[in-house]
Design a protein around this motif. Sequence first.
Motif, short mmCIF file in Angstrom:
data_model
loop_
_atom_site.label_atom_id
_atom_site.label_comp_id
_atom_site.label_asym_id
_atom_site.label_seq_id
_atom_site.Cartn_x
_atom_site.Cartn_y
_atom_site.Cartn_z
N LEU A 40 -3.07 0.00 -16.91
CA LEU A 40 -2.41 -0.31 -15.54
C LEU A 40 -3.48 0.16 -14.43
CD1 LEU A 40 1.13 1.21 -15.55
CD2 LEU A 40 0.70 -1.18 -15.12
N ASN A 41 -3.58 -0.60 -13.50
CA ASN A 41 -4.85 -0.35 -12.27
C ASN A 41 -4.63 1.33 -11.90
OD1 ASN A 41 -5.14 -2.87 -12.33
ND2 ASN A 41 -4.12 -3.34 -10.56
N GLY A 42 -5.81 1.68 -11.87
CA GLY A 42 -6.03 3.20 -11.74
C GLY A 42 -5.27 3.56 -10.27
N GLY A 43 -5.24 2.90 -9.14
CA GLY A 43 -4.66 2.90 -7.92
C GLY A 43 -3.22 3.11 -7.87
N ARG A 44 -2.54 2.45 -8.98
CA ARG A 44 -1.08 2.44 -8.89
C ARG A 44 -0.23 3.41 -8.97
NH1 ARG A 44 1.78 -2.74 -10.33
NH2 ARG A 44 3.38 -1.27 -11.38
N MET A 45 0.98 3.40 -8.51
CA MET A 45 1.96 4.51 -8.51
C MET A 45 2.01 5.36 -9.59
SD MET A 45 3.83 6.35 -6.85
CE MET A 45 5.28 6.02 -5.57
N GLU A 46 1.95 4.81 -10.76
CA GLU A 46 2.11 5.43 -12.17
C GLU A 46 1.00 6.33 -12.43
OE1 GLU A 46 3.82 1.08 -12.75
OE2 GLU A 46 2.22 2.08 -11.51
N ASN A 47 -0.15 5.85 -12.12
CA ASN A 47 -1.49 6.99 -12.30
C ASN A 47 -1.51 7.73 -11.33
OD1 ASN A 47 -2.51 5.71 -14.59
ND2 ASN A 47 -2.89 4.02 -13.65
N ASN A 48 -0.86 7.59 -10.05
CA ASN A 48 -0.91 8.58 -8.93
C ASN A 48 -0.12 9.72 -9.41
OD1 ASN A 48 -3.13 7.68 -7.70
ND2 ASN A 48 -1.91 5.98 -6.33
N HIS A 65 0.91 -1.38 0.10
CA HIS A 65 -0.15 0.01 -0.02
C HIS A 65 0.86 1.22 -0.11
CE1 HIS A 65 -3.81 -2.10 0.23
NE2 HIS A 65 -3.18 -2.80 1.45
N MET A 66 1.97 1.26 0.76
CA MET A 66 2.82 2.41 0.92
C MET A 66 3.44 3.15 -0.48
SD MET A 66 5.11 2.01 4.35
CE MET A 66 4.33 2.14 5.84
N ILE A 67 3.74 1.84 -1.18
CA ILE A 67 4.46 2.31 -2.47
C ILE A 67 3.66 2.73 -3.58
CG2 ILE A 67 6.36 0.49 -1.97
CD1 ILE A 67 4.98 -1.39 -4.19
N GLN A 68 2.28 2.84 -3.35
CA GLN A 68 1.38 3.31 -4.45
C GLN A 68 1.27 4.85 -4.26
OE1 GLN A 68 0.91 1.02 -6.45
NE2 GLN A 68 1.12 -0.93 -5.52
N GLN A 69 1.62 5.56 -3.43
CA GLN A 69 1.33 6.97 -3.21
C GLN A 69 2.74 7.75 -2.94
OE1 GLN A 69 -1.28 8.80 -3.57
NE2 GLN A 69 -3.04 7.09 -3.86
#
Length: 590
Positions: free
Chosen positions: A436-444, A374-378
């Motif tokens: 890519l999933n919307g909640g992944r780091m890239e989209n964030n 969870h931490m690495i997504q934001q």
Amino acid sequence: MQCSVCEFGCEINEYSRGRCGTYVCTGGTIVQNPGLGYLGAYPVSIETIPLLHYYPSGKFLQVFGTGCNFRCSGCVARLVASGKPLSRSTLTPSQVVERALQQDCLGVVSTLNEPAANYYLLRDLAVQAKEKGLLTGCSTNCYFTGETLEELGQLVDFVNVGIKGYSDRSYIACGVPSSAPVFRNISRLFEMGVHVETSVVYSRGNEDEVIKVAEAVSDISPSIPVQVMRFIPFGDAPIELEPSAGEAESLCTSLRKYVDYVYLFNSPGTELLNTYCPECGSLLTEREFYGPMGSRPVKPWISYACDCGKTVPVKGKTATESFNEEGFMGGYRISRAFGMVHAVLTCLGILDDSRLIDIWRKVSDSGTLMQVHHMIQQPYAYLEFVRIIAEKANVPEKGEELISFIRTRLELVHSLAAENSGHEVYYCMGSPLFALNGGRMENNLVTFSGGVSINKQLQKEGKPGVNISPSFINEHNPETIFISGFLSRPLDEFYALCRQYDIHADAVKQQRIYAVPPSWDFGSPRWILGLMYIADRLHPGNSGIDLKKEADEFYLQFYGIPFEEATPNRSFHRPSSGTWPRHVLRCTHA
């Protein structure tokens, strides 16, 4: 005393534990190193092992130990293959069987490290599993002696054999003298009724080797599936060895002259993960990319028979519901979790394996790994991940240096985004049809840069994303498209796919499609450079960001080399392929 498990025939004595480092000689008998057990046991879907013609969508308990008899450059699971203890606690075969029963698994499967290094452990596991009605299998390089292979064939129900190539030369590259025992053993396992699937690595330049592997497998049986693993360069492997997805698709198509079932992995969005009838070419079942060397059925594979009358040789009944792994779990994806921890430690100046292993032990329980996931997504949450790793490594001050570098750039991009927002962006991996999933780091990172991620409109998720239709892109009409820096695709191939699928979004018309530099958007602290790359592309001429200067500062401060001297590959922790760091003679591979 000579070990009889594999063809190396190592001498095991008080001075040597063998090539794989996991055997000892006690009382004139070679046994498994005392205290050696399984380091992890996680429920997974069978397609992540991967096996595609065996109990489709079935739930199995994946286990792994430590050690390997091969020495392959760029190994995706280098540390578990190293023979070094990665955990203070291990699981016994009886505990594994108990866990498999508790979690309603169909069976157990040994992966990640080579089972020849834990053969006596696997033997005990297979016997106990069979007593409880569980299936047993493994992923293996299959370099067993004929004697051991005869016993193994009575113990296991299924195998995926990883083939390095056809020639002896391809095996010598892994420190192995000959390929002959592998093909001998595949043939014998098939004769014994074991379900056999094969996988072969395709790197640029070894096309002939892959074709000869397909011919050799066909000589045993054209019905044996051949899984082509598009080479992803980790460790010291140069990125030039990575074939494009288009090149891999072309090769796989040619292999169908020899074998009935060919599948392409490590290529998100490809249609060559699907099963097609070898007689009439009809589509029989669809799958999508599910992480390194993994796949997932799009829907249950109900019928194995084609309308033309041809039946696909599948063993076992399809599960009515696919099992969905949490976080980093599933096949080889846990190796990427290790890579992310390793990437932070490298930036903190911790380069030796012993400290790396010690810190991994402290974070490798499933609860902590889920927290890390969870931490690495934001962007800001990632700073806490850095802080945790730095504290466990007893270098909190170095952690704060990295955090300070990242935070300063976050503030810069945040102020830029406040003035420029609303730009619609699509983020994909390897193909325009893999979102890519919307909640992944890239989209964030896109959102943080002031963009609007259309990926967040997706109604489903995968790992790390899902297949989509061209209409999704056309209807949302992104102004910019980014291609992941982990599994990418050359721009000329990408634009050709857009034309093929009639994708006519503004990003395509205006040629605003960008391939993010390797590992600049996920998996490594280098994502801060990816964030600035994204911001600069979204706000051309207004960002005030000097990317070369920023990259130089990061690489000099945290890797000790100028950016222009780096030759990146897909590794999370290494800034460069080849020999790095220069003052260390033995480079690491992960």
